[in-house]
Design a protein around this motif. Structure first.
Motif, PDB file in Angstrom:
ATOM      1  N   ILE A  29       0.850  -1.184   0.000  1.00  0.00           N
ATOM      2  CA  ILE A  29       0.000   0.000   0.000  1.00  0.00           C
ATOM      3  C   ILE A  29       0.892   1.242   0.000  1.00  0.00           C
ATOM      4  O   ILE A  29       1.810   1.366   0.812  1.00  0.00           O
ATOM      5  CB  ILE A  29      -0.925   0.017   1.237  1.00  0.00           C
ATOM      6  N   GLN A  30       0.602   2.163  -0.915  1.00  0.00           N
ATOM      7  CA  GLN A  30       1.460   3.334  -1.134  1.00  0.00           C
ATOM      8  C   GLN A  30       0.636   4.609  -0.991  1.00  0.00           C
ATOM      9  O   GLN A  30       0.055   5.101  -1.945  1.00  0.00           O
ATOM     10  CB  GLN A  30       2.046   3.226  -2.542  1.00  0.00           C
ATOM     11  N   PRO A  31       0.565   5.198   0.211  1.00  0.00           N
ATOM     12  CA  PRO A  31      -0.281   6.390   0.416  1.00  0.00           C
ATOM     13  C   PRO A  31       0.108   7.573  -0.462  1.00  0.00           C
ATOM     14  O   PRO A  31      -0.745   8.306  -0.936  1.00  0.00           O
ATOM     15  CB  PRO A  31      -0.086   6.709   1.904  1.00  0.00           C
ATOM     16  N   LEU A  32       1.424   7.787  -0.651  1.00  0.00           N
ATOM     17  CA  LEU A  32       1.897   8.865  -1.517  1.00  0.00           C
ATOM     18  C   LEU A  32       2.556   8.235  -2.737  1.00  0.00           C
ATOM     19  O   LEU A  32       3.617   7.606  -2.619  1.00  0.00           O
ATOM     20  CB  LEU A  32       2.895   9.761  -0.782  1.00  0.00           C
ATOM     21  N   PRO A  33       1.963   8.388  -3.912  1.00  0.00           N
ATOM     22  CA  PRO A  33       2.459   7.662  -5.084  1.00  0.00           C
ATOM     23  C   PRO A  33       3.876   8.015  -5.480  1.00  0.00           C
ATOM     24  O   PRO A  33       4.562   7.227  -6.108  1.00  0.00           O
ATOM     25  CB  PRO A  33       1.461   8.054  -6.188  1.00  0.00           C
ATOM     26  N   TYR A  34       4.357   9.222  -5.100  1.00  0.00           N
ATOM     27  CA  TYR A  34       5.698   9.613  -5.513  1.00  0.00           C
ATOM     28  C   TYR A  34       6.779   9.140  -4.547  1.00  0.00           C
ATOM     29  O   TYR A  34       7.969   9.324  -4.798  1.00  0.00           O
ATOM     30  CB  TYR A  34       5.795  11.134  -5.701  1.00  0.00           C
ATOM     31  N   ILE A  35       6.388   8.518  -3.432  1.00  0.00           N
ATOM     32  CA  ILE A  35       7.378   7.969  -2.503  1.00  0.00           C
ATOM     33  C   ILE A  35       7.307   6.450  -2.595  1.00  0.00           C
ATOM     34  O   ILE A  35       6.506   5.800  -1.922  1.00  0.00           O
ATOM     35  CB  ILE A  35       7.144   8.454  -1.060  1.00  0.00           C
ATOM     36  N   LYS A  36       8.131   5.909  -3.478  1.00  0.00           N
ATOM     37  CA  LYS A  36       8.054   4.487  -3.791  1.00  0.00           C
ATOM     38  C   LYS A  36       8.564   3.607  -2.651  1.00  0.00           C
ATOM     39  O   LYS A  36       8.201   2.434  -2.563  1.00  0.00           O
ATOM     40  CB  LYS A  36       8.881   4.181  -5.054  1.00  0.00           C
TER      41      LYS A  36
END
Length: 655
Positions: A29-36
């Motif tokens: 699960i990736q809440p902020l798409p730009y923080i991989k």
């Protein structure tokens, strides 16, 4: 059916492989798409939003069923009133449908004792958008869930599944299924209509309710995050029970009143909460266009810091020069059946290598494998598809192209014939906020649509960011009765509630608000009236009359007391009316707010038999009133019983 030893061993392989596949999904699960590199397990971030179930179905597209709020998503499967082998879980984009399916998968993989998945022998979770032309369930399971397990074939899967005592199938994203609404007799439609696996439990998630399935299934609906869910998410996934940090994030989010519009969507709230926590200098926004522009800038700034020299203007050029991406997004939305994913090779060719890699790195675009149409038999081939991280991002880029087209167009009707503002509200709001000239044309177009006048007012605010530009329109709207009807489009309801809250904030008198078939309830804070659709109406300090209409709707003493308490905080309120409600015969005097008594607020009830009565605020009793609304003992009261009996006598004599 008993399995031979070889198949019994393959069944063990199958279950182990399913659990490995689901773990790879729910651990990412990736809440902020730009923080991989910031990935979460779903159980660490999952928060329950509102869930309602339809106990009496919607028989036709415009009619309403009987919806009731549930305490938990688990009740969808455990509430005896909702017992069914087929369940549809509806929700708008970003409302957490896919996250819920991953939580269910987590529950199954980890034997969570109080989960409805605990006693399920095999759980099948398929993302329908990936299926392409695959019509067979067994082939889909082999292709997507068991692709690393050569020991189990498609035919083994069929035998194993039929031998199980308990199977639950979750089909995620019917609205993105390539075969949706078709007449094909594929396995997906046969399963939903109980022509296949009638004894298995099946859950289907979708943005909309397919016409052909209205009578076939029980319906549940995700209504988004309320205040309690937002608090829980901040505490659980952002600051980990740091009370001081929770309060700070809430304060900073509340300072941006425009975010209340977007933060009803759990996905957007999640991004906003993490961004507020990470950035100490978050600016204040006057429009959703400003907010979204800031969000995109954050995406780029993060990648600049990570990969590029900050002095380089290379990234800035790409940040603003995305004309081909705008066209692709617009073309996808400007169709009878919207296109939300594209073949990677074609997409890549149009935008170019450098830009494509950036969009993927930033998180604006997401890649996903889909079964190719060229697949044959057991020879499964995959096509890499690309889509926007969320439909809102697609609307953002499409809005840039729409603004360019509108500015140079003479007739908008033909150009916009496939663009429904009630489905693509942010496309229109973004376009108005991005370009003032295009915005003027779009606003005039919207005013000519049924119910479009209220939405047009919001687009004016989007265009200028200055409430003074819409004050006269809001005053004119609030000078007459304002209706919010449950059968209204989601956009119309949202636009109306937002305009009412603007009026209250700027002390504009609101003559009367009618909530029709909305079955409102008060949330736990006592500060919001939650409508059946999930929209909330905060305290309206300038509201003068509130009317609530529901035929034969029953209210308990507790529910009625909560509505009285909410209404008492609307400090300009003079009248509260319940039309055709079934109410308790008397109300405990202690439940009647003291401010109602001091302001002599009139509380009315028209019964299901058409009788008008008024609440005596001193005794808690409902009493008949005269033609002028006065109770016995009040100044000006006229006993109408003689007039009624005389009229009846004269009528009888004339007959």
């Amino acid at each position: 059916m008993e399995l031979n030893p070889d198949l019994q061993e393959k069944k063990i392989f199958l279950i182990e492989c399913l659990k490995r596949t689901y773990k790879g999904q729910y651990d990412a699960i990736q809440p902020l798409p730009y923080i991989k590199d910031r990935l979460y397990c779903v159980d660490k971030v999952f928060v329950e939003g509102g869930v309602e179930v339809c106990l009496a179905p919607e028989l036709t597209p415009g009619t309403r069923g009987s919806w009731e709020r549930l305490e938990s998503y688990k009740s969808i499967y455990t509430d005896f009133r909702f017992k069914s082998k087929r369940r549809i879980i509806q929700g708008e984009p970003g409302y957490g449908k896919s996250t819920l399916t991953l939580q269910l998968a987590y529950d199954w993989c980890n034997d969570v004792s109080d989960s409805p998945m605990n006693n399920v022998e095999i759980l099948i979770l398929l993302r329908l958008r990936q299926l392409g032309s695959v019509k067979s369930l067994y082939r889909a399971i082999k292709s997507f869930l068991l692709f690393h397990e050569p020991r189990v074939s498609k035919h083994d899967i069929e035998k194993i599944i039929h031998s199980c005592s308990s199977v639950h199938i979750i089909l995620d994203g019917y609205d993105e299924y390539p075969g949706r609404d078709s007449n094909d007799n594929d396995d997906v439609h046969r399963i939903i209509k109980m022509e296949l696996f009638a004894d298995f439990d099946v859950s289907l998630t979708t943005r909309y309710l397919p016409e052909c399935l209205r009578k076939e299934t029980k319906g549940a609906k995700l209504t988004g995050f309320d205040d309690k869910a937002r608090d829980e998410y901040i505490r659980k996934a952002v600051v980990f029970n740091n009370d001081e940090a929770v309060a700070e994030i809430k304060q900073r989010l509340n300072e941006n009143s425009i975010l209340a519009d977007l933060c009803q969507v759990p996905l957007i709230f999640v991004m906003s909460a993490h961004m507020v926590h990470d950035q100490r200098d978050l600016m204040k926004f006057k429009s959703v266009t400003q907010f979204f522009k800031h969000m995109i800038r954050c995406f780029y700034d993060h990648l600049k810091r990570k990969y590029y020299d900050n002095k380089s203007n290379k990234f800035y050029r790409h940040e603003t020069g995305h004309h081909e991406l705008e066209k692709i997004a617009f073309e996808g939305l400007n169709k009878t059946n919207q296109q939300l994913s594209w073949i990677k090779t074609r997409f890549h060719q149009r935008v170019g290598q450098e830009l494509y890699d950036q969009y993927i790195s930033i998180g604006i675009l997401v890649e996903e494998d889909e079964v190719s149409d060229d697949s044959t038999g057991d020879n499964v081939l995959f096509t890499t598809m690309v889509r926007f991280y969320h439909k809102l991002f697609c609307e953002w880029y499409a809005a840039h192209h729409l603004a360019t087209l509108v500015k140079n167009a003479h007739d908008l009707s033909d150009m916009l014939r496939f663009l429904d503002p009630f489905d693509l509200q942010y496309l229109f709001r973004f376009a108005c906020g991005l370009d003032p000239d295009a915005g003027k044309k779009l606003i005039n177009h919207l005013k000519g649509l049924p119910g479009g006048d209220k939405f047009a007012i919001l687009c004016i605010l989007e265009q200028t960011g200055d409430v003074n530009d819409i004050i006269d329109s809001v005053k004119e709207l609030c000078s007459r009765d304002v209706d919010i009807t449950e059968s209204d489009s989601a956009l119309l309801k949202l636009s109306t509630t937002q305009l009412l809250e603007i009026a209250s904030k700027y002390h504009i008198p609101i003559s009367c608000v009618w909530l029709i078939d909305c079955s409102p309830r008060v949330d736990e804070s006592g500060l919001n009236l939650i409508l059946q659709s999930g929209l909330s109406l905060s305290i309206l300090s300038s509201l003068q009359k509130l009317g609530i209409f529901n035929i034969s709707r029953r209210l308990t003493n507790e529910e009625l007391a909560a509505i009285l308490s909410y209404s008492s905080q609307c400090t300009s309120l003079k009248e509260l009316e319940f039309d055709y409600y079934v109410l308790p015969d008397a109300i405990p005097v202690g439940s009647i707010p003291s401010s109602f008594k001091s302001r002599n607020v009139k509380v009315w009830n028209t019964t299901v038999h058409g009788e008008d009565r008024r609440l005596n605020l001193q005794t808690g009793q409902w009493q008949a009133c005269d033609n002028y609304g006065n109770l016995p003992g009040e100044e000006g009261f006229h006993d109408t019983s003689y007039q009624y009996s005389l009229a009846n006598f004269n009528q009888a004599m004339s007959n």
